[in-house]
Design an enzyme around this catalytic site. Structure first.
Site, PDB file in Angstrom:
ATOM      1  N   LYS A  12      -8.796  10.287   7.830  1.00 50.49           N
ATOM      2  CA  LYS A  12      -8.461  10.303   6.396  1.00 50.49           C
ATOM      3  C   LYS A  12      -9.557  11.016   5.601  1.00 50.49           C
ATOM      4  O   LYS A  12      -9.285  11.907   4.792  1.00 50.49           O
ATOM      5  CB  LYS A  12      -8.326   8.850   5.915  1.00 50.49           C
ATOM      6  CG  LYS A  12      -7.956   8.712   4.453  1.00 50.49           C
ATOM      7  CD  LYS A  12      -8.170   7.295   3.936  1.00 50.49           C
ATOM      8  CE  LYS A  12      -7.452   6.254   4.762  1.00 50.49           C
ATOM      9  NZ  LYS A  12      -7.383   4.938   4.051  1.00 50.49           N
ATOM     10  N   LYS A  50     -16.052   1.007   8.011  1.00 46.61           N
ATOM     11  CA  LYS A  50     -15.198  -0.051   7.443  1.00 46.61           C
ATOM     12  C   LYS A  50     -15.883  -1.377   7.697  1.00 46.61           C
ATOM     13  O   LYS A  50     -16.628  -1.525   8.667  1.00 46.61           O
ATOM     14  CB  LYS A  50     -13.828  -0.048   8.125  1.00 46.61           C
ATOM     15  CG  LYS A  50     -12.762  -0.779   7.349  1.00 46.61           C
ATOM     16  CD  LYS A  50     -12.173   0.083   6.265  1.00 46.61           C
ATOM     17  CE  LYS A  50     -11.250  -0.669   5.355  1.00 46.61           C
ATOM     18  NZ  LYS A  50     -10.462   0.252   4.509  1.00 46.61           N
ATOM     19  N   ASP A  60     -11.066  -3.052  -0.507  1.00 46.74           N
ATOM     20  CA  ASP A  60      -9.848  -3.002   0.307  1.00 46.74           C
ATOM     21  C   ASP A  60      -9.165  -4.343   0.027  1.00 46.74           C
ATOM     22  O   ASP A  60      -9.437  -4.957  -1.020  1.00 46.74           O
ATOM     23  CB  ASP A  60     -10.200  -2.816   1.805  1.00 46.74           C
ATOM     24  CG  ASP A  60      -8.989  -2.436   2.667  1.00 46.74           C
ATOM     25  OD1 ASP A  60      -8.670  -1.253   2.749  1.00 46.74           O
ATOM     26  OD2 ASP A  60      -8.337  -3.334   3.247  1.00 46.74           O
ATOM     27  N   THR A 106      -5.676   5.090  -5.462  1.00 45.42           N
ATOM     28  CA  THR A 106      -4.923   5.007  -4.205  1.00 45.42           C
ATOM     29  C   THR A 106      -3.418   4.997  -4.491  1.00 45.42           C
ATOM     30  O   THR A 106      -2.642   5.726  -3.873  1.00 45.42           O
ATOM     31  CB  THR A 106      -5.340   3.760  -3.397  1.00 45.42           C
ATOM     32  OG1 THR A 106      -6.764   3.723  -3.333  1.00 45.42           O
ATOM     33  CG2 THR A 106      -4.768   3.804  -1.995  1.00 45.42           C
TER      34      THR A 106
HETATM   35  P1  NDP Z   1      -5.072  -6.129  -2.545  1.00 44.44           P
HETATM   36  O1  NDP Z   1      -5.791  -7.284  -1.965  1.00 44.44           O
HETATM   37  O2  NDP Z   1      -5.361  -5.712  -3.935  1.00 44.44           O
HETATM   38  O3  NDP Z   1      -3.502  -6.338  -2.449  1.00 44.44           O
HETATM   39  C1  NDP Z   1      -2.830  -6.597  -1.255  1.00 44.44           C
HETATM   40  C2  NDP Z   1      -1.439  -7.062  -1.627  1.00 44.44           C
HETATM   41  O4  NDP Z   1      -0.620  -7.134  -0.473  1.00 44.44           O
HETATM   42  C3  NDP Z   1      -1.448  -8.451  -2.259  1.00 44.44           C
HETATM   43  O5  NDP Z   1      -0.478  -8.514  -3.261  1.00 44.44           O
HETATM   44  C4  NDP Z   1      -1.108  -9.359  -1.087  1.00 44.44           C
HETATM   45  O6  NDP Z   1      -0.488 -10.575  -1.448  1.00 44.44           O
HETATM   46  C5  NDP Z   1      -0.128  -8.474  -0.353  1.00 44.44           C
HETATM   47  N1  NDP Z   1      -0.021  -8.795   1.061  1.00 44.44           N
HETATM   48  C6  NDP Z   1      -1.011  -8.883   1.951  1.00 44.44           C
HETATM   49  N2  NDP Z   1      -0.514  -9.201   3.154  1.00 44.44           N
HETATM   50  C7  NDP Z   1       0.830  -9.319   2.990  1.00 44.44           C
HETATM   51  C8  NDP Z   1       1.904  -9.626   3.870  1.00 44.44           C
HETATM   52  N3  NDP Z   1       1.696  -9.892   5.167  1.00 44.44           N
HETATM   53  N4  NDP Z   1       3.168  -9.657   3.371  1.00 44.44           N
HETATM   54  C9  NDP Z   1       3.377  -9.396   2.077  1.00 44.44           C
HETATM   55  N5  NDP Z   1       2.402  -9.076   1.195  1.00 44.44           N
HETATM   56  C10 NDP Z   1       1.146  -9.053   1.653  1.00 44.44           C
HETATM   57  O7  NDP Z   1      -5.338  -4.918  -1.520  1.00 44.44           O
HETATM   58  P2  NDP Z   1      -5.116  -3.356  -1.783  1.00 44.44           P
HETATM   59  O8  NDP Z   1      -3.973  -3.144  -2.689  1.00 44.44           O
HETATM   60  O9  NDP Z   1      -6.436  -2.769  -2.097  1.00 44.44           O
HETATM   61  O10 NDP Z   1      -4.760  -2.855  -0.290  1.00 44.44           O
HETATM   62  C11 NDP Z   1      -3.416  -2.774   0.167  1.00 44.44           C
HETATM   63  C12 NDP Z   1      -3.329  -1.835   1.352  1.00 44.44           C
HETATM   64  O11 NDP Z   1      -3.774  -0.527   0.962  1.00 44.44           O
HETATM   65  C13 NDP Z   1      -4.201  -2.199   2.566  1.00 44.44           C
HETATM   66  O12 NDP Z   1      -3.544  -1.790   3.751  1.00 44.44           O
HETATM   67  C14 NDP Z   1      -5.447  -1.337   2.377  1.00 44.44           C
HETATM   68  O13 NDP Z   1      -6.116  -1.106   3.597  1.00 44.44           O
HETATM   69  C15 NDP Z   1      -4.803  -0.074   1.828  1.00 44.44           C
HETATM   70  N6  NDP Z   1      -5.691   0.828   1.092  1.00 44.44           N
HETATM   71  C16 NDP Z   1      -6.401   0.391   0.017  1.00 44.44           C
HETATM   72  C17 NDP Z   1      -7.199   1.262  -0.690  1.00 44.44           C
HETATM   73  C18 NDP Z   1      -7.926   0.851  -1.922  1.00 44.44           C
HETATM   74  O14 NDP Z   1      -8.515   1.726  -2.548  1.00 44.44           O
HETATM   75  N7  NDP Z   1      -7.917  -0.388  -2.322  1.00 44.44           N
HETATM   76  C19 NDP Z   1      -7.353   2.665  -0.254  1.00 44.44           C
HETATM   77  C20 NDP Z   1      -6.499   3.045   0.840  1.00 44.44           C
HETATM   78  C21 NDP Z   1      -5.712   2.141   1.483  1.00 44.44           C
HETATM   79  P3  NDP Z   1      -1.237 -11.673  -2.354  1.00 44.44           P
HETATM   80  O15 NDP Z   1      -1.123 -11.148  -3.756  1.00 44.44           O
HETATM   81  O16 NDP Z   1      -0.455 -12.903  -2.128  1.00 44.44           O
HETATM   82  O17 NDP Z   1      -2.641 -11.741  -1.856  1.00 44.44           O
HETATM   83  O1  2IT Z   2      -8.724   2.445   3.240  1.00 44.66           O
HETATM   84  C1  2IT Z   2      -9.384   3.056   2.360  1.00 44.66           C
HETATM   85  O2  2IT Z   2      -9.425   4.295   2.299  1.00 44.66           O
HETATM   86  C2  2IT Z   2     -10.090   2.248   1.357  1.00 44.66           C
HETATM   87  N1  2IT Z   2     -10.004   1.036   1.372  1.00 44.66           N
HETATM   88  C3  2IT Z   2     -10.927   2.919   0.306  1.00 44.66           C
HETATM   89  C4  2IT Z   2     -12.256   3.342   0.872  1.00 44.66           C
HETATM   90  C5  2IT Z   2     -13.247   3.848  -0.123  1.00 44.66           C
HETATM   91  O3  2IT Z   2     -14.397   4.044   0.302  1.00 44.66           O
HETATM   92  O4  2IT Z   2     -12.934   4.077  -1.285  1.00 44.66           O
END
Ligand code: NDP
Ligand code: 2IT
Length: 450
Positions: A113, A125, A165, A208
């Site tokens: 990525k 990570k 994350d 993101t």
């Molecule tokens: P958050 O913790 O902000 O949100 C995660 C959300 O997904 C929450 O609403 C959570 O529920 C829900 N969730 C988690 N597990 C499940 C499940 N098994 N079934 C249904 N809902 C679920 O995390 P992010 O939004 O930051 O991350 C989400 C995804 O994006 C991850 O895979 C992460 O690795 C990826 N990602 C994140 C980045 C970032 O900048 N933050 C960058 C790139 C990728 P609840 O509200 O109940 O906790």
């Molecule tokens: O999965 C991802 O790319 C992230 N959670 C963000 C990583 C970062 O350094 O901003």
């Protein structure tokens, strides 16, 4: 190909019980077969054996005291996977499901990525098997302080720069930054996703989700379509999902469903995003509360759903944006989505779909953007935050957003042009993996056997 099979076998023997990690490696290595066959140098230089082995793995104890005075202990991780292209860069995940396999798969995905962004960032990570649910602010702070009390000696603005994350957002980054500053006496860009008052970048919070939607739009534009009027399912209700929905509305699409770890919400007229922000960003409560304001919406608790997973992919929509967690789209979900007329899947989450679900998407000919390409806008904007910190500048929202769009477009172009060159124009998994691999592998060769 024997070479790839042997690598996978030896990985299973040397790193037992790491299913998520094997899954991520297998997907990448299978894509690389044509490159490894045509370029013997990669084999001579043992690039595959080196790239699947993290440069360094740090496992540590995180003891802390809860509000009742009880001592709690969690496992902390930071995997510094590959520094060929720059300082280790990647998020921290706090979730009870975190283990070495999960952090290794995320770190491995991050190599490719980050390479696709074209920016000078290596890959790492980390995280902990800590469950933030139900914890008070003080407990979260004490946990973050204990976590950083070990981590601080391994990170720094030119060595390793963590971010958020799952379970790690601006609040946690604030507590982590405060403790780093206290321990080192240095005010520097050791983390990204910082608050806007103290070194954070505009657009990082949104990046993101926005980037995943920009990527979707580029995929559709190539098919002479766009997002206007398209109904969308967006899983999750966290950082990525919320800002994916925001950008979808801005581009004229209609998010009709989302979910959290307790259940699935479907609102035919369109999800009330202001309410979702209040429930999830401010109050940190379950999506079930949405019904108090919108009784006509449908909420299905996870316990009521036969497989124990969320029910979101059963609904009919034009596009799907998995933005919750890994392997949340199975083959059955993929078949259901396609049968219901879904034309596009853009992954905000990392490894959101199982391997057989991915094959289903590619074989069906729909537009499919794999996470490492489609969600790279987050880490790319983190690097823009690092650039602003290092040069003591602060760029406007429009400036950062324009760069995010430019980088997302360039990632789409690299993946699709490479896919075309290798004779599989609809296979962005192949395109993204090969384009990213070449950049990292060539840098590794130029830097010698290290
Ligand atoms: P958050 O913790 O902000 O949100 C995660 C959300 O997904 C929450 O609403 C959570 O529920 C829900 N969730 C988690 N597990 C499940 C499940 N098994 N079934 C249904 N809902 C679920 O995390 P992010 O939004 O930051 O991350 C989400 C995804 O994006 C991850 O895979 C992460 O690795 C990826 N990602 C994140 C980045 C970032 O900048 N933050 C960058 C790139 C990728 P609840 O509200 O109940 O906790
Ligand atoms: O999965 C991802 O790319 C992230 N959670 C963000 C990583 C970062 O350094 O901003």
């Amino acid at each position: 190909m024997n070479y790839i099979n042997n690598t996978l076998l030896s990985l299973r023997a040397s790193s037992p019980a790491q299913d998520e990690f094997y899954q991520a490696v297998e997907e990448v290595l299978c894509s690389l077969a044509p490159v490894l066959e045509s370029n013997r140098l990669y084999q001579q230089q043992a690039i595959i054996q080196r790239i699947v082995e993290p440069e360094r793995q740090i496992f540590f104890r995180v003891p802390w005291v809860d509000d009742k005075g009880n001592i709690q202990v969690n496992k902390g991780y930071r995997i510094e996977f590959n520094s060929a292209l720059g300082p280790y860069k990647g998020g921290l995940r706090f979730h009870p499901s975190v283990n070495a396999s999960v952090i290794k798969f995320l770190g491995f995905e991050q190599i490719f990525k980050n390479a696709l962004t074209g920016l000078p960032i290596g890959a790492g990570k980390g995280g902990a098997n800590f469950d933030p649910k139900g914890k008070s602010d003080n407990e979260i702070m004490r946990f973050c302080q204990s976590f950083m009390t070990e981590l601080y000696r391994h990170v720094g603005p030119n060595t390793d720069v963590p971010a958020g994350d799952i379970g790690v957002g601006a609040r946690e980054i604030g507590y982590l930054f405060g403790q780093y500053k206290r321990l080192t006496g240095r005010y520097e860009g050791v983390l990204t996703g910082k608050g806007l008052l103290w070194g954070g970048s505009l657009v990082r919070k949104e990046a993101t989700g926005y980037g995943t939607v920009y990527f979707a739009d580029y995929m559709l534009n190539d098919r002479k379509e766009n997002l206007q009027g398209q109904t969308c399912l967006v899983s999750g209700a966290g950082n990525v999902a919320i800002y994916a929905m925001e950008k979808l509305y801005q581009l004229g699409a209609i998010p009709v469903g989302c979910c959290d770890s307790s259940g699935t919400l479907y609102h035919q007229g369109g999800i009330d995003l202001t309410l979702i922000k209040t429930l999830k960003e401010d109050k940190r409560v379950s999506l079930a509360e949405y019904l108090h304001t919108h009784p006509s919406a449908i909420y299905t608790p996870v316990a009521d759903y036969p497989t124990g997973q969320h029910a979101l992919w059963q609904y009919t929509a034009d596009a799907a944006f998995p933005c919750a967690t890994q392997n949340e789209i199975t083959k059955t979900d993929a078949e259901t989505l396609i049968a219901n007329g879904c034309k596009l899947v853009s992954e905000g989450a990392n490894m959101a779909s199982t391997q057989d679900a991915v094959e289903c998407f590619i074989d069906s000919g729909i537009a499919y953007g794999p996470g490492k390409a489609a969600n790279a806008g987050g880490v790319a904007t983190s690097q823009l935050e690092m650039a602003q910190n290092a040069s003591m500048q602060r760029w406007t929202f429009e400036d950062v957003d324009k760069q995010l769009m430019r980088i997302s477009k360039s990632i789409y172009q690299q993946a699709s042009e490479t896919a075309r060159t290798f004779g599989q124009p609809n296979n962005l998994v192949l395109g993204a993996n090969i384009a990213a691999f070449k950049r990292v592998a060539d840098a590794m060769i130029e830097q010698g056997v290290v």
